[in-house]
Motif scaffolding. Structure first.
Motif, PDB file in Angstrom:
ATOM      1  N   PHE A  34      -3.714   1.948   3.863  1.00 39.99           N
ATOM      2  CA  PHE A  34      -4.071   0.902   4.820  1.00 39.99           C
ATOM      3  C   PHE A  34      -5.274   0.110   4.337  1.00 39.99           C
ATOM      4  N   LEU A  35      -6.288   0.780   3.838  1.00 43.91           N
ATOM      5  CA  LEU A  35      -7.476   0.065   3.365  1.00 43.91           C
ATOM      6  C   LEU A  35      -7.147  -0.848   2.183  1.00 43.91           C
ATOM      7  N   ARG A  36      -6.276  -0.391   1.294  1.00 54.33           N
ATOM      8  CA  ARG A  36      -5.886  -1.225   0.151  1.00 54.33           C
ATOM      9  C   ARG A  36      -5.150  -2.472   0.628  1.00 54.33           C
ATOM     10  N   ASP A  41      -4.708  -8.229   1.781  1.00 51.63           N
ATOM     11  CA  ASP A  41      -4.364  -9.291   2.720  1.00 51.63           C
ATOM     12  C   ASP A  41      -5.553 -10.205   3.003  1.00 51.63           C
ATOM     13  N   SER A  42      -6.739  -9.636   3.106  1.00 43.47           N
ATOM     14  CA  SER A  42      -7.911 -10.475   3.355  1.00 43.47           C
ATOM     15  C   SER A  42      -8.223 -11.342   2.138  1.00 43.47           C
ATOM     16  N   GLU A  43      -8.027 -10.812   0.931  1.00 46.89           N
ATOM     17  CA  GLU A  43      -8.225 -11.623  -0.269  1.00 46.89           C
ATOM     18  C   GLU A  43      -7.193 -12.738  -0.356  1.00 46.89           C
ATOM     19  N   ALA A  44      -5.955 -12.447   0.010  1.00 49.63           N
ATOM     20  CA  ALA A  44      -4.908 -13.472  -0.002  1.00 49.63           C
ATOM     21  C   ALA A  44      -5.202 -14.553   1.034  1.00 49.63           C
ATOM     22  N   ALA A  45      -5.677 -14.174   2.208  1.00 49.03           N
ATOM     23  CA  ALA A  45      -6.026 -15.155   3.243  1.00 49.03           C
ATOM     24  C   ALA A  45      -7.190 -16.019   2.795  1.00 49.03           C
ATOM     25  N   GLU A  46      -8.157 -15.394   2.114  1.00 50.61           N
ATOM     26  CA  GLU A  46      -9.283 -16.140   1.597  1.00 50.61           C
ATOM     27  C   GLU A  46      -8.843 -17.160   0.546  1.00 50.61           C
TER      28      GLU A  46
END
Length: 55
Positions: A34-36, A41-46
């Motif tokens: 989950f953490l990975r 996902d947060s890097e992709a959104a950024e």
């Protein structure tokens, strides 16, 4: 002391130990999984947000 001896030497004790080890292992696996994916996902959104501003 007798409980520990039963836990490590009887069939139901060993099955309990195996069950506990399995559950702890699955907990570690899911936590890392989950953490990975949260990080990815947060890097992709950024990246998507930066591409949206640059375009």
């Amino acid at each position: 002391m007798h409980a520990l001896q039963d836990f490590l030497s009887t069939d139901y004790g060993l099955m309990s130990a195996a069950g506990l080890a399995f559950m702890l292992g699955m907990g570690v696996f899911f936590l890392r999984y989950f953490l990975r994916h949260i990080r990815e996902d947060s890097e992709a959104a950024e990246r998507a947000a930066h591409q949206g501003r640059a375009a």
